[in-house]
Design a protein around this motif. Structure first.
Motif, short mmCIF file in Angstrom:
data_model
loop_
_atom_site.label_atom_id
_atom_site.label_comp_id
_atom_site.label_asym_id
_atom_site.label_seq_id
_atom_site.Cartn_x
_atom_site.Cartn_y
_atom_site.Cartn_z
N GLY A 39 0.78 -1.23 0.00
CA GLY A 39 0.00 0.00 0.00
C GLY A 39 0.80 1.27 0.00
N HIS A 40 2.13 1.14 -0.20
CA HIS A 40 2.95 2.33 -0.09
C HIS A 40 3.90 2.56 -1.26
CE1 HIS A 40 1.49 3.32 3.87
NE2 HIS A 40 1.71 2.09 4.27
N GLY A 41 3.71 1.92 -2.37
CA GLY A 41 4.46 2.23 -3.57
C GLY A 41 5.97 2.29 -3.39
N VAL A 42 6.59 1.15 -3.15
CA VAL A 42 8.03 1.07 -2.92
C VAL A 42 8.73 0.56 -4.18
CG1 VAL A 42 9.82 -0.09 -1.56
CG2 VAL A 42 7.74 0.72 -0.45
N ILE A 43 9.92 1.08 -4.43
CA ILE A 43 10.72 0.60 -5.56
C ILE A 43 11.22 -0.81 -5.22
CG2 ILE A 43 12.83 0.93 -6.91
CD1 ILE A 43 12.47 3.95 -6.46
N GLU A 44 10.79 -1.77 -6.02
CA GLU A 44 11.15 -3.17 -5.77
C GLU A 44 12.44 -3.54 -6.46
OE1 GLU A 44 9.28 -7.57 -6.76
OE2 GLU A 44 7.91 -5.91 -6.32
N LYS A 45 12.56 -3.14 -7.73
CA LYS A 45 13.76 -3.48 -8.50
C LYS A 45 14.09 -2.34 -9.47
CE LYS A 45 12.78 -8.49 -8.67
NZ LYS A 45 12.51 -9.63 -9.58
N THR A 46 15.36 -2.26 -9.83
CA THR A 46 15.79 -1.34 -10.89
C THR A 46 16.72 -2.10 -11.83
OG1 THR A 46 17.74 -0.58 -9.65
CG2 THR A 46 15.69 0.65 -9.33
N ASP A 47 16.76 -1.65 -13.08
CA ASP A 47 17.69 -2.23 -14.04
C ASP A 47 18.08 -1.12 -15.01
OD1 ASP A 47 19.02 -3.59 -16.13
OD2 ASP A 47 17.94 -5.44 -15.66
N TRP A 48 19.36 -0.73 -14.98
CA TRP A 48 19.84 0.38 -15.80
C TRP A 48 20.50 -0.09 -17.08
CZ3 TRP A 48 17.03 3.74 -13.72
CH2 TRP A 48 16.87 3.82 -12.33
N PHE A 78 12.24 11.18 -15.30
CA PHE A 78 11.69 11.05 -13.95
C PHE A 78 12.68 11.68 -12.98
CE2 PHE A 78 9.92 7.20 -16.09
CZ PHE A 78 8.57 7.54 -16.00
N PHE A 79 12.16 12.42 -12.02
CA PHE A 79 13.01 13.08 -11.03
C PHE A 79 12.35 12.93 -9.66
CE2 PHE A 79 15.01 16.55 -8.69
CZ PHE A 79 16.33 16.46 -9.13
N PRO A 80 13.12 12.75 -8.59
CA PRO A 80 12.50 12.62 -7.26
C PRO A 80 11.61 13.83 -6.94
CG PRO A 80 14.82 12.04 -7.16
CD PRO A 80 14.59 12.61 -8.53
N GLY A 81 10.54 13.58 -6.22
CA GLY A 81 9.65 14.66 -5.84
C GLY A 81 10.36 15.66 -4.94
N GLY A 405 17.14 8.16 2.98
CA GLY A 405 17.20 6.80 2.47
C GLY A 405 15.88 6.25 1.99
N ARG A 406 14.80 7.00 2.25
CA ARG A 406 13.47 6.55 1.83
C ARG A 406 12.89 7.45 0.75
NH1 ARG A 406 9.22 5.01 5.83
NH2 ARG A 406 8.83 3.51 4.16
N LEU A 407 13.37 8.68 0.69
CA LEU A 407 12.94 9.63 -0.33
C LEU A 407 14.17 10.26 -0.99
CD1 LEU A 407 10.15 11.59 1.64
CD2 LEU A 407 9.82 9.71 0.01
N GLY A 408 13.99 10.74 -2.22
CA GLY A 408 15.05 11.50 -2.86
C GLY A 408 15.85 10.77 -3.90
N GLY A 409 15.50 9.51 -4.21
CA GLY A 409 16.27 8.79 -5.19
C GLY A 409 15.50 7.63 -5.80
N PHE A 410 16.22 6.80 -6.53
CA PHE A 410 15.61 5.68 -7.25
C PHE A 410 16.26 4.35 -6.90
CE2 PHE A 410 14.90 9.39 -10.05
CZ PHE A 410 13.51 9.36 -10.10
N GLU A 411 16.53 4.15 -5.63
CA GLU A 411 17.15 2.91 -5.20
C GLU A 411 16.09 1.95 -4.66
OE1 GLU A 411 20.23 2.60 -6.09
OE2 GLU A 411 20.12 4.69 -6.74
N PRO A 412 16.30 0.64 -4.80
CA PRO A 412 15.35 -0.34 -4.26
C PRO A 412 15.08 -0.09 -2.77
CG PRO A 412 16.90 -1.43 -5.70
CD PRO A 412 17.39 -0.01 -5.55
N GLY A 413 13.82 -0.18 -2.40
CA GLY A 413 13.43 0.07 -1.03
C GLY A 413 12.94 1.47 -0.77
N MET A 414 13.23 2.39 -1.69
CA MET A 414 12.77 3.78 -1.53
C MET A 414 11.30 3.90 -1.93
SD MET A 414 15.79 6.33 -2.80
CE MET A 414 17.06 6.86 -1.65
N LEU A 415 10.63 4.84 -1.30
CA LEU A 415 9.25 5.15 -1.68
C LEU A 415 9.25 5.83 -3.04
CD1 LEU A 415 8.21 6.48 1.81
CD2 LEU A 415 7.13 4.53 0.68
N PHE A 416 8.24 5.51 -3.84
CA PHE A 416 8.18 6.09 -5.18
C PHE A 416 7.43 7.43 -5.14
CE2 PHE A 416 7.00 6.48 -9.68
CZ PHE A 416 8.21 6.19 -10.27
N ASP A 417 8.14 8.46 -4.67
CA ASP A 417 7.65 9.84 -4.70
C ASP A 417 8.40 10.54 -5.82
OD1 ASP A 417 6.45 9.00 -2.36
OD2 ASP A 417 6.93 10.81 -1.24
N VAL A 418 7.73 10.72 -6.94
CA VAL A 418 8.43 11.06 -8.18
C VAL A 418 7.61 12.03 -9.01
CG1 VAL A 418 9.28 10.08 -10.38
CG2 VAL A 418 9.65 8.85 -8.23
#
Length: 468
Positions: A39-48, A78-81, A405-418
């Motif tokens: 229920g909280h929109g977390v980044i699960e995986k990334t692949d660059w 896409f840029f962090p919120g 560590g939870r906001l401000g970037g695109f790493e796994p585990g971060m909230l997707f505020d974008v």
């Protein structure tokens, strides 16, 4: 349309840009898998390494029909919120006219304090049949407007009114903005008008608790919405009140927000009202309000001893450059704060500031830093560049609101505020010719961009604004 707020997963594909460090602009092409199963929109995986949508579906092991999908435009990313760590929601009607209208006698408040005016200088209007109608109109507008500018998190000052403060919390939760809501505490008889203050320290505490408990009922985990203890600033409160609020914040492990050292006159007032304390900072320290969860707005005129106390306590500074310039408060020495190990973020300070745009705060922070360098003999060490400004607006903000560590970037585990930014289109204020490198396009966005470039905004994976 990618929502990721209904239990489905979502893939975001294209260009991702962030500022993980003050001198590090990270530009990556690839895909992000967002899971909202909790229920909280977390980044699960990334692949660059991915270059096509099909490759993203395969890499993440999902079928196209089972996920939402969103792709950036050719001139999009896409840029962090953005995180606004200091904004007065109730002052939004005065954006662009600063404080000029507040010295008159026109009605600016309803019976529940929907409009507060600057520093408590407003008259009360009892004519409206719905005492919260003005608050509803103002708070709805400011939340929607900040979201449209890419502000996914805001730390709001409300008013002394419990019902109006609770309404602000209701609306922020409804519209999906990540918000910290503070019922403003004011009870000093020498600095607050009779119609705009709590009668006693105990009443101030009780009213603060009433709003805190309302907010926590809306979001018991404090993930999206949380209360923040808000003494307006030291001169607005009696010493006992400050101590009661400090104890409240400690006992309940709550965030704190207030003002500090905004202008020279304020320093003199604090010295007059609190002669028993060594400094403005010491007032907050001795009353228990200076903690690692405290956001101090402005911090322009702090001496070295105060800086050391703030650093030791782990408190944060919200730099509000537009407001400081508009009100002639002075130049905040951001480089000195950072060099002293103090976390710094950006605030709009509406309506001392003229805009709810944190992007504008970024450019104003850059400009003010150059003026500060000039008055210090032309020393460029004071300069804040575009990347550092964006870092303050995202990672710096996350640190200051306790979400590092939870906001401000695109790493796994971060909230997707974008926010999704689009630099193309007929209405874009940014002209892109095609030969610019991407770091140059970011420079153009910072100096020329506005809400017309904000295509979509997500908070916790939920789409909360679409600019179409």
């Amino acid at each position: 349309m990618a929502a990721a707020d209904d239990g489905r997963k979502a893939i975001f594909f294209g260009r991702f840009i962030s500022a993980p460090g003050p001198e590090s602009l990270l530009i990556r092409q690839g895909a992000v898998l967002v899971s909202s199963s909790n229920g909280h929109g977390v980044i699960e995986k990334t692949d660059w390494t991915l270059t096509t949508p099909a490759a993203a579906f395969e890499a993440f092991g999902v079928e196209e029909q089972d996920v939402d999908f969103h792709q950036t435009m050719n001139n999009g990313f896409f840029f962090p919120g953005f995180i606004d760590t200091h904004i007065h929601a109730s002052q939004y009607p005065n954006v662009g006219i600063f404080e000029a209208s507040l010295g008159g006698k026109e009605p600016l408040a309803d019976t529940n304090g929907a409009y507060e005016g600057d520093r408590g200088t407003e008259t009360v209007n009892h004519s409206t049949s719905n005492p919260l109608s003005k608050a509803d109109a103002v708070y709805t507008k400011v939340i929607r407007r900040t979201l449209s500018y890419g502000t996914t998190t805001a730390s709001y000052f409300a008013t002394i009114s419990v019902p109006a403060t609770n309404l602000l919390a209701d609306l922020a939760f409804k519209f999906g903005q990540r918000a910290y809501i503070g019922r403003v505490c004011m009870d000093h008889p020498d600095t607050c008008p009779t119609y705009y203050r709590d009668e006693t320290p105990d009443q101030s505490l009780a009213n603060a608790i009433a709003s805190i408990e309302h907010i926590q009922k809306l979001d018991s985990k404090g993930e999206l919405l949380a209360p923040i203890v808000t003494p307006r600033f030291a001169p607005s409160c009696q010493t006992e009140t400050l101590s009661l609020l400090g104890q409240l914040a400690t006992d309940r492990k709550l965030r704190v927000q207030t003002h500090i050292s905004e202008n020279i006159g304020e320093l003199a007032l604090v010295k007059h009202l609190f002669p028993q304390y060594k400094s403005y900072t010491d007032v907050y320290h001795q009353t228990g309000l200076l903690t690692s969860r405290t956001i101090l707005a402005h911090g322009i005129h702090l001496d070295d001893r105060e800086l050391e106390t703030i650093r030791t306590q782990g408190s944060k500074i919200s730099h509000c450059p537009a407001s400081n310039s508009a009100l002639g408060s002075g130049f905040c020495p951001v480089r000195k704060l950072l060099d002293n190990g103090i976390d710094v973020s950006l605030g709009t300070d509406v309506s001392g500031g003229y805009s709810v745009s944190i992007l504008d705060s970024v450019r104003q922070a850059c400009l003010v830093s150059r003026q500060l360098g000039y008055v210090n003999g032309g020393d460029k060490k004071w300069n804040i560049g575009v990347t550092e400004g964006l870092w303050l607006a995202t990672v710096g903000g996350a640190k200051c609101v306790g979400m590092e560590g939870r906001l401000g970037g695109f790493e796994p585990g971060m909230l997707f505020d974008v926010q999704e930014i689009d630099l193309s289109g007929e209405n874009s204020p940014v002209d892109i010719f095609g030969w610019e490198k991407w770091d140059e396009r970011i420079d153009k966005w910072v100096w020329n961009g506005d809400d017309r470039n904000v295509k979509n905004v997500w908070v916790g994976g939920r789409m909360v604004h679409s600019g179409k």
